[in-house]
Write an enzyme that holds these catalytic residues in place. Structure first.
Site: not given
Ligand code: UD1
Ligand code: UDP
Length: 393
Positions: A221-223
């Site tokens: 996850i990184h958005r």
């Protein structure tokens, strides 16, 4: 080096700049660009001059990929960009790349994807009249809240040659008025990158230690939409915990910082949290995972080569192909992650993914793109330049 001097007029000045004739600058800045351009760089061989904007700078996000993918270190790494805000990243990189290209003018510039490095690379090249080849062209989410969508629109307007991975992305470009002669459907280089890492994952040195025995979920996850606010990150982490399976989570630095900033470290209790791992190790994990959960762009493509089910936690996607082919399901904020995951797992038990072809091509995209770029650089690929391409600094 094949260098000559050309006199050209710049904003009323005449100067002699060395031409790096036949050289192709490959501008990249982040983890996925290194992974997806590795094949193109290899195909270009001595013609490639790799310029890293320094957007990603930790060894775990940059250096380890050059080493593991057998690439030489970049020819140049720009300074003052990593960790800066969006405008500063793009502006600083345009300035530094302009200097770089003026010092040694490449015959073409390749950029890949939709990051700030792409926007800067395409702008710097185009404003100097250097042909731009855009790899992974024509993806559109229609979501202008995503920085990447704006970067895609910028490079879509500036590129001379658009390497569309699929017919869907080609159609997006044509709809925006890009002439068909400038668009080539090449496939996505992610296919060969993934196949190479599947082979590399057979090496026991690549195995990740401490992974749960039996079933587990692999998540990345990184958005900004999932990390920038406390409720958004909480929703994703609680959703992962609700899946009822052990979770393996290699943590992107943006997400690691967000966990601390929002005081959510306790939500990681019980998960196997890792530093970002190399590509072969990530593929090793993905091949063993019961399910992948991600907001990553590249992972949406890789799951179609790995034949693994993926839950995409995003409000929109610019990669409808994986969903349409049955590999992935899009879970928007407010949708139940666990419900969607169970439904997807039930579906793939009925209709195994193993025989479903990847919509992203045959593994020959890097070679096609390198051939195309060489033709552009040598002037044998006719390029229709728009007005404005003539004007330089
Ligand atoms: C960027 C891209 C995104 C891509 C992602 C790949 C843009 C707008 N975003 O997002 O499209 O999916 O890369 O991973 O170009 N950081 C570190 N160490 C690093 C790299 C970043 O600590 O090696 C920190 C930065 O200091 C910053 C944060 O992570 O605070 C975000 O980095 P940034 O490159 O701005 O955006 P990404 O979220 O990585
Ligand atoms: N990846 C990796 N190690 C990790 C997490 C991801 O090698 O710990 C790879 C993944 O397989 C994919 C790419 O990184 O090839 C995706 O990068 P990211 O999600 O950062 O960017 P995006 O694709 O969303 O732009």
């Amino acid at each position: 080096m094949n260098t000559s001097a050309t006199t050209r007029i710049r904003g009323g000045r005449i100067d002699d700049a060395p031409d790096d004739v036949g050289r192709i600058a490959v501008v990249l800045g982040t983890r996925p660009e290194i992974i997806k351009l590795a094949g193109v760089i290899r195909e270009l061989g001595d013609r490639a001059r790799v310029i890293h904007t320094g957007q990603h700078y930790d060894d775990s996000m940059s250096g380890q990929f050059f080493r593991q993918l057998g690439l030489p270190a970049p020819d140049r790494v720009l300074a003052g960009i990593g960790g800066a805000d969006r405008g500063t990243q793009i502006a600083t990189a345009i300035g530094a790349l302009t200097e770089e290209f003026q010092r040694s003018r490449p015959s073409a510039v390749i950029v890949q994807g939709d990051t700030n490095a792409v926007s800067a690379g395409a702008q710097a090249a185009n404003y100097l009249g250097i042909p731009v080849v855009h790899v992974e062209a024509g993806l559109r989410s229609g979501d202008r809240g995503m920085p990447e969508e704006l970067n895609r629109l910028v490079v879509g307007a500036l590129a001379d040659v658009h390497c569309a991975p699929t017919e869907t992305s080609r159609a997006n470009l044509l709809r925006e008025g890009v002439p068909a002669t400038r668009v080539e459907v090449t496939g996505n280089t992610v296919v060969e990158a993934t196949l190479a890492s599947i082979a590399a994952a057979a090496d026991p040195a690549v195995a990740v230690e401490g992974v749960p025995v039996g079933e587990f979920v692999l998540a990345t996850i990184h958005r900004p939409e999932n990390t920038d606010t406390e409720p958004a990150l909480r929703r994703v982490l609680e959703g992962l915990a609700a899946l009822g399976l052990p979770v393996v989570l290699p943590l992107h630095p943006r997400t690691a910082a967000a966990v601390e900033r929002h005081g959510l470290r306790s939500l990681l209790d019980g998960m196997t949290v890792l530093e970002p791992v190399g590509h072969a190790s990530f593929i090793w994990l993905a091949l063993r995972a019961t399910l992948i959960v991600a907001d990553s762009g590249g992972v949406q493509e890789e799951c179609t080569v790995l034949k693994r089910p993926l839950v995409v936690v995003r409000r929109s996607t610019e990669r409808p192909e994986a969903v349409d082919a049955g590999f992935a399901v899009l879970v928007r904020p407010g949708d139940g992650l666990a419900t969607a995951a169970l439904a997807l797992l039930a579906e793939v038990r009925q209709r195994p993914l193993a025989s479903v072809p990847s919509p992203y091509g045959d593994g020959g995209a890097s070679r096609r793109i390198a051939d195309l770029a060489v033709r552009v650089a040598s002037g044998t690929e006719p390029i229709q330049r728009g007005e404005g391409a003539e004007s330089s600094a």
